[in-house]
Design a protein around this motif. Structure first.
Motif, PDB file in Angstrom:
ATOM      1  N   HIS A 255       9.086  -4.996   2.681  1.00 24.42           N
ATOM      2  CA  HIS A 255       8.330  -5.456   3.867  1.00 24.42           C
ATOM      3  C   HIS A 255       8.009  -3.976   4.355  1.00 24.42           C
ATOM      4  O   HIS A 255       6.698  -3.989   4.682  1.00 24.42           O
ATOM      5  CB  HIS A 255       9.095  -6.007   4.751  1.00 24.42           C
ATOM      6  N   LYS A 256       8.509  -3.048   4.428  1.00 25.40           N
ATOM      7  CA  LYS A 256       8.241  -1.716   4.747  1.00 25.40           C
ATOM      8  C   LYS A 256       6.819  -1.217   4.112  1.00 25.40           C
ATOM      9  O   LYS A 256       5.903  -0.726   4.526  1.00 25.40           O
ATOM     10  CB  LYS A 256       9.149  -0.481   4.658  1.00 25.40           C
ATOM     11  N   ILE A 257       6.888  -1.324   2.815  1.00 28.28           N
ATOM     12  CA  ILE A 257       6.012  -0.758   2.014  1.00 28.28           C
ATOM     13  C   ILE A 257       4.513  -1.771   2.107  1.00 28.28           C
ATOM     14  O   ILE A 257       3.513  -1.311   2.056  1.00 28.28           O
ATOM     15  CB  ILE A 257       6.350  -0.730   0.381  1.00 28.28           C
ATOM     16  N   GLU A 258       4.844  -3.164   2.363  1.00 29.36           N
ATOM     17  CA  GLU A 258       3.812  -3.922   2.368  1.00 29.36           C
ATOM     18  C   GLU A 258       3.122  -3.668   3.757  1.00 29.36           C
ATOM     19  O   GLU A 258       1.866  -3.823   3.830  1.00 29.36           O
ATOM     20  CB  GLU A 258       4.292  -5.280   2.564  1.00 29.36           C
ATOM     21  N   ASP A 259       4.045  -3.232   4.793  1.00 24.66           N
ATOM     22  CA  ASP A 259       3.179  -2.777   6.014  1.00 24.66           C
ATOM     23  C   ASP A 259       2.209  -1.596   5.909  1.00 24.66           C
ATOM     24  O   ASP A 259       1.453  -1.457   6.573  1.00 24.66           O
ATOM     25  CB  ASP A 259       4.379  -2.481   7.059  1.00 24.66           C
ATOM     26  N   LEU A 260       2.448  -0.784   5.046  1.00 22.13           N
ATOM     27  CA  LEU A 260       1.918   0.522   4.858  1.00 22.13           C
ATOM     28  C   LEU A 260       0.683   0.309   4.150  1.00 22.13           C
ATOM     29  O   LEU A 260      -0.492   1.005   4.266  1.00 22.13           O
ATOM     30  CB  LEU A 260       2.568   1.615   3.713  1.00 22.13           C
ATOM     31  N   PHE A 261       0.424  -0.929   3.266  1.00 20.58           N
ATOM     32  CA  PHE A 261      -0.718  -1.161   2.814  1.00 20.58           C
ATOM     33  C   PHE A 261      -1.693  -2.025   3.539  1.00 20.58           C
ATOM     34  O   PHE A 261      -2.670  -2.260   3.377  1.00 20.58           O
ATOM     35  CB  PHE A 261      -0.556  -1.957   1.571  1.00 20.58           C
TER      36      PHE A 261
END
Length: 592
Positions: A255-261
């Motif tokens: 979820h953290k990486i998805e937020d970065l995208f």
């Protein structure tokens, strides 16, 4: 007459001349067979793309190709989705859960083939994602559209949707029990015993398709597993705890990486380029991240872990046991980064296979670490297998699926006790920190995780537009008491909306509030309705969810509430009509 019509005629005849139950059983065979063939096609497509890549002048020996191949696969997938699917693919199991709860289990027809093509391209060219979620979507679409074509109700359509998903999982792993349990744990959390038979039939048919058609090197299985001894029990408890914390890390990192995208959501090609470039660089450093990763798991299980570091820049440091152990530990941590970059960049895939990859490497890491301190103490192959069950259980919140999947792909139940112990302990620990699985967390945050709560599911199916009652007699605010008495005399309701000439609701009249004054004839021409009206306790917008409507009924204690479109009056919705509709839908959706 087209081939499709020729195909449908016998089934239409069966539909008319057999009971609903028997037709569902027949349908489960056909859905299982079709979903099984789709899984075979997907696995075969990925296999031969990778064979072509690996044997084309041995290009994979050049590090820069490891950047270009995944980038090409992801960009091609994004192009196909944008041009041919209008940018709407609908990825993952979460999308199917959403369609079950909010779209009456109706899955778009293109998903019967679009996920096979896009995920095959993504994983075949090195995207670090799994094929299981796409095949679940494909099988679900096959079952759903079969139910639509033969006019099955919501309950039976949902069951066939789950049959397709079960057949897909069974075919991918040649594991029918795991397929059935996946459908029950993830898609159908409230079913009856009668639903097991169609699920079993579909899963068995799907598994037979892969066993008969696919070659052994394409199937994911293990032929040798070491025995479990009671002295290993404390180490398996430690593995369960380790897998639990690693599953929490996996879920939160996704979820953290998805937020970065997210800032690149409207720049699909830029997002694809950035994500695929990061993926390619990770693969250059850690070649086992290329593709699904099942080959790496086989190397770990077969005691050939040293081959993992070959082709990596770290290989120049030679064969050092501690370096290899660190390399494997890092693989377990960064697989989630590679997978999320693949999917966030626009590639198609899921987290089923990656979670097994992480589990295998985590299990091997723990066993090898202990063995380096106390040589020969733990069976590293067994820890590799059981670690897969631990992470799969923690990430997917599907402990039974994890246990029986590993039991089936290892060809026996020798490891059943440690499998149950590790899966249960990992699941219990993850549940404390993450109440929802990776696939359902965002749905739950939006209040859209409804298949796990039948009351909310039924309320979500219900639409206010179908329940608006318009037989309430409106009256203008400038009307007199005499006009009101005449309206009351010609109505069988005890509530009267006060509506302006612009169709705006300005108040309501309750019969009980004017019962005494309505017999005072001397006031018929002097007392106006606007002096008698009161404000409704609450109003409902025509697009409000039924859960919000019921909350307003509970808070106000009202039996009828006005329905509005902005400021315009449409009618009333009553608690009694909602209860009547609820009972009908409850009967319709029960015993899936």
């Amino acid at each position: 007459m087209s081939y499709l019509k020729k195909y449908k005629i016998p089934l239409l005849w069966l539909r008319r001349h057999t009971s609903d139950r028997n037709f569902v059983l027949i349908s489960s065979v056909l859905v299982g067979f079709t979903a099984g063939l789709a899984a075979v096609a997907l696995k075969t497509l990925v296999h031969y793309i990778q064979v072509l890549i690996s044997y084309s002048n041995r290009l994979l020996e050049q590090p820069y190709w490891l950047v270009l191949f995944p980038m090409f696969g992801i960009l091609l997938t994004v192009f196909i989705v944008r041009v041919f699917l209008n940018g709407k693919l609908g990825r993952g199991t979460a999308n199917i859960l959403f369609l079950i709860s909010q779209k009456s289990s109706i899955v778009e027809r293109h998903k019967m083939y679009s996920h096979v093509i896009t995920s095959g391209i993504t994983a075949g060219f090195g995207g670090s994602a799994g094929l299981e979620s796409p095949i679940v979507v494909t099988g679900s679409a096959i079952g759903s559209n079969f139910g639509r074509d033969y006019h099955l109700n919501y309950r039976d359509r949902t069951l066939l949707l789950a049959c397709g998903a079960a057949a897909g999982i069974a075919a991918v792993f040649n594991a029918p029990i795991a397929g059935v349990l996946f459908a029950i744990e993830v898609l159908l959390t409230d079913i009856s015993i009668t639903a097991f038979i169609p699920l079993i039939i579909s899963a068995v048919v799907g598994a037979l398709c892969s066993r008969i058609i696919l070659q052994e090197d394409i199937l994911f299985y293990f032929s040798s597993v070491q025995d479990f001894t009671a002295s290993q029990l404390p180490y398996f408890i430690l593995l369960g705890i380790f897998c639990g914390f690693l599953s929490v890390y996996y879920t939160r990192m996704v979820h953290k990486i998805e937020d970065l995208f997210e800032p690149f959501n409207n720049q699909v090609y830029k997002r694809a380029f950035i994500g695929s470039a990061i993926l390619g660089l990770l693969i250059m450093l850690f070649p086992p991240l290329f593709g699904e990763g099942y080959n790496s798991i086989k190397l770990l299980e077969s005691n050939s872990a040293g081959n993992l570091i070959q082709g990596s820049p770290f290989a120049i440091f030679g064969e050092n046991e501690w370096l290899l152990l660190g390399f494997i530990g890092v693989l377990a941590l960064i697989k989630v980064v590679a997978t999320t970059c693949t999917i966030s960049a626009g590639g198609n895939g899921g987290n089923f296979a990656p979670s097994m990859f992480v589990g295998a490497h985590a299990g091997f890491f723990l066993a090898r670490f202990i063995n380096l301190l106390q040589p020969g103490k733990l069976p590293e192959g067994s820890f590799t297998m059981i670690g897969m069950a631990g992470i799969l259980s923690g990430v997917m919140h599907a402990p039974l699926t994890a246990v029986f999947l590993i039991a089936e792909i290892t060809g026996g139940y020798t490891l059943m006790i440690p499998l149950m112990l590790v899966s249960a302990s990992a699941f219990a620990l993850v549940k404390y920190f993450e109440p929802y699985s990776l696939d359902t967390k965002k749905l739950a945050q939006k209040g859209q995780l409804l298949t796990h709560n039948k009351d909310r599911t039924i309320l979500r199916i219900m639409k206010i537009g179908h329940l608006i009652e318009t037989e309430f007699q409106p009256i203008a605010p400038q009307a007199t008491l005499g006009d009101l008495v005449e309206v009351i005399a010609n109505s069988h309701r005890n509530l009267f909306p006060v509506v302006s000439a612009e169709q705006k609701l300005v108040g309501i009249i309750l019969l009980e509030n004017v019962r005494e004054i309505m017999f005072k004839r001397e006031k018929y021409n002097t007392l106006l309705v606007q002096e008698l009206m009161t404000q409704p306790p609450a109003t409902v917008q025509h697009d409000d969810s039924m859960a919000d409507v019921m909350k307003k009924f509970d808070e106000t204690g009202a039996w009828n509430l006005p329905v509005m479109n902005g400021e315009l009056y449409l009618g009333f919705v009553s608690k009694s009509s909602i209860f009547t509709k609820y009972r009908k839908l409850l009967i319709k959706t029960t015993n899936v």
